[in-house]
Every structure is written in C-alpha cells, then in structure tokens.
Design a protein around this motif. Structure first.
Motif, PDB file in Angstrom:
ATOM      1  N   VAL A   5       2.314  -1.551  -2.611  1.00 57.28           N
ATOM      2  CA  VAL A   5       0.987  -2.177  -2.141  1.00 57.28           C
ATOM      3  C   VAL A   5       1.011  -3.076  -0.814  1.00 57.28           C
ATOM      4  O   VAL A   5       1.922  -3.909  -0.924  1.00 57.28           O
ATOM      5  CB  VAL A   5       0.369  -3.020  -3.104  1.00 57.28           C
ATOM      6  CG1 VAL A   5      -0.831  -3.596  -2.937  1.00 57.28           C
ATOM      7  CG2 VAL A   5       0.259  -2.287  -4.532  1.00 57.28           C
ATOM      8  N   GLU A   6       0.203  -2.639   0.150  1.00 58.25           N
ATOM      9  CA  GLU A   6       0.412  -3.311   1.372  1.00 58.25           C
ATOM     10  C   GLU A   6      -0.764  -4.399   1.296  1.00 58.25           C
ATOM     11  O   GLU A   6      -1.798  -4.344   0.927  1.00 58.25           O
ATOM     12  CB  GLU A   6       0.192  -2.347   2.697  1.00 58.25           C
ATOM     13  CG  GLU A   6       1.144  -1.079   2.841  1.00 58.25           C
ATOM     14  CD  GLU A   6       0.541   0.105   2.384  1.00 58.25           C
ATOM     15  OE1 GLU A   6       0.892   1.103   2.597  1.00 58.25           O
ATOM     16  OE2 GLU A   6      -0.431  -0.227   1.123  1.00 58.25           O
ATOM     17  N   SER A   7      -0.401  -5.659   2.133  1.00 57.45           N
ATOM     18  CA  SER A   7      -1.483  -6.431   2.404  1.00 57.45           C
ATOM     19  C   SER A   7      -1.222  -7.109   3.692  1.00 57.45           C
ATOM     20  O   SER A   7      -0.090  -6.996   4.325  1.00 57.45           O
ATOM     21  CB  SER A   7      -1.768  -7.612   1.348  1.00 57.45           C
ATOM     22  OG  SER A   7      -0.198  -8.223   1.237  1.00 57.45           O
ATOM     23  N   GLY A   8      -2.107  -8.001   4.171  1.00 60.85           N
ATOM     24  CA  GLY A   8      -2.051  -8.872   5.563  1.00 60.85           C
ATOM     25  C   GLY A   8      -2.514  -8.213   6.777  1.00 60.85           C
ATOM     26  O   GLY A   8      -2.536  -8.924   7.768  1.00 60.85           O
ATOM     27  N   GLY A   9      -3.381  -7.119   6.672  1.00 61.23           N
ATOM     28  CA  GLY A   9      -3.848  -6.633   7.890  1.00 61.23           C
ATOM     29  C   GLY A   9      -5.075  -7.508   8.083  1.00 61.23           C
ATOM     30  O   GLY A   9      -5.551  -8.477   7.302  1.00 61.23           O
ATOM     31  N   SER A  21       2.962  -7.350   4.380  1.00 64.93           N
ATOM     32  CA  SER A  21       3.454  -7.421   3.294  1.00 64.93           C
ATOM     33  C   SER A  21       3.618  -6.041   2.555  1.00 64.93           C
ATOM     34  O   SER A  21       2.634  -5.378   2.420  1.00 64.93           O
ATOM     35  CB  SER A  21       3.130  -8.474   2.297  1.00 64.93           C
ATOM     36  OG  SER A  21       3.459  -9.680   3.081  1.00 64.93           O
ATOM     37  N   CYS A  22       4.555  -5.572   1.877  1.00 67.05           N
ATOM     38  CA  CYS A  22       4.677  -4.233   1.275  1.00 67.05           C
ATOM     39  C   CYS A  22       5.342  -4.554   0.007  1.00 67.05           C
ATOM     40  O   CYS A  22       6.414  -4.781  -0.084  1.00 67.05           O
ATOM     41  CB  CYS A  22       5.506  -3.375   1.808  1.00 67.05           C
ATOM     42  SG  CYS A  22       5.697  -1.787   0.961  1.00 67.05           S
ATOM     43  N   LEU A  23       4.535  -4.939  -1.025  1.00 67.23           N
ATOM     44  CA  LEU A  23       5.109  -5.272  -2.423  1.00 67.23           C
ATOM     45  C   LEU A  23       5.426  -3.944  -3.244  1.00 67.23           C
ATOM     46  O   LEU A  23       4.526  -3.081  -3.413  1.00 67.23           O
ATOM     47  CB  LEU A  23       3.948  -5.895  -3.172  1.00 67.23           C
ATOM     48  CG  LEU A  23       4.319  -6.280  -4.573  1.00 67.23           C
ATOM     49  CD1 LEU A  23       5.477  -7.418  -4.703  1.00 67.23           C
ATOM     50  CD2 LEU A  23       3.260  -7.162  -5.225  1.00 67.23           C
TER      51      LEU A  23
END
Length: 112
Positions: A5-9, A21-23
């Motif tokens: 799951v990516e985030s931060g864009g 981030s890649c969780l």
C-alpha cells in the motif's frame, strides 16, 4: 499472501519535496522492493529499488533516496528537487514465488 500500500503522494511545486511510503504485509520475508512510475500514454518505468543495495534510474539519482524501515515493514522514497517530469502515479512492487505484486499507486503532481 503479499500486499503493498502506497501513500504520501500529492501536489507540489517544482523544487519541492515529497516522501512516499510503501507499507508491505506478508507472512513471507520481503527482500527487493522497487518503485516505479507511470504517466498517461507512457509505459510504467522503474525508478529505484532496495535490497542489500540501492539502485536508481539516472533521471532521479542524486535527487531521490530509497530506504527501508524493517521494523515498520515500510520502504520510503524521499523525493527532493522535484521536476514537472516527475509527475505520475508511483507504484511500489515486490516479487514473490515468481510473481510480481504491485500496490495500487499514489499520484504525484509537480507544477512548474
């Protein structure tokens, strides 16, 4: 089973910074994790990867830094001095048992 799951864009002006981030979650050990990006009309392109070493595409080397926090099961992509051509959907990927596993991506938009 492996999930990413990516985030931060987000939206940032040229010259700015973002940290993606890649969780990852898995009952198996995750070794190599890579970041890729895709712009409409273009093929998805490799940006950076981390395993025992870190590797970068020449277009981002010196501006992007990939790192891992194993305790948090997270791989980061610190992006500095962003340029409009860095705009795209950023995906993280790993490979397990001969299959690529992708996240759903996070949009990065760099305005000039």
């Amino acid at each position: 089973q492996v999930q990413l799951v990516e985030s931060g864009g987000g939206l940032v002006q040229a010259g700015g910074s973002l940290r993606l981030s890649c969780l990852y979650s898995s009952i198996y050990t995750i070794n190599t994790v890579s970041w890729h990006r895709q712009t409409p009309g273009k093929e998805r392109e490799w940006v950076a990867e981390i395993d025992e070493e870190t590797l970068y595409d020449r277009s981002v080397k010196g501006r992007f830094t990939i790192s891992r926090d194993s305790g948090k099961n997270t791989v980061y992509l610190q992006m500095n001095d962003l340029k409009p051509e860095d705009t795209g959907v950023y995906y993280c990927k790993t490979r397990k048992f001969g299959h690529d596993v992708w996240g759903v991506g996070t949009q990065v938009t760099v305005s000039s």
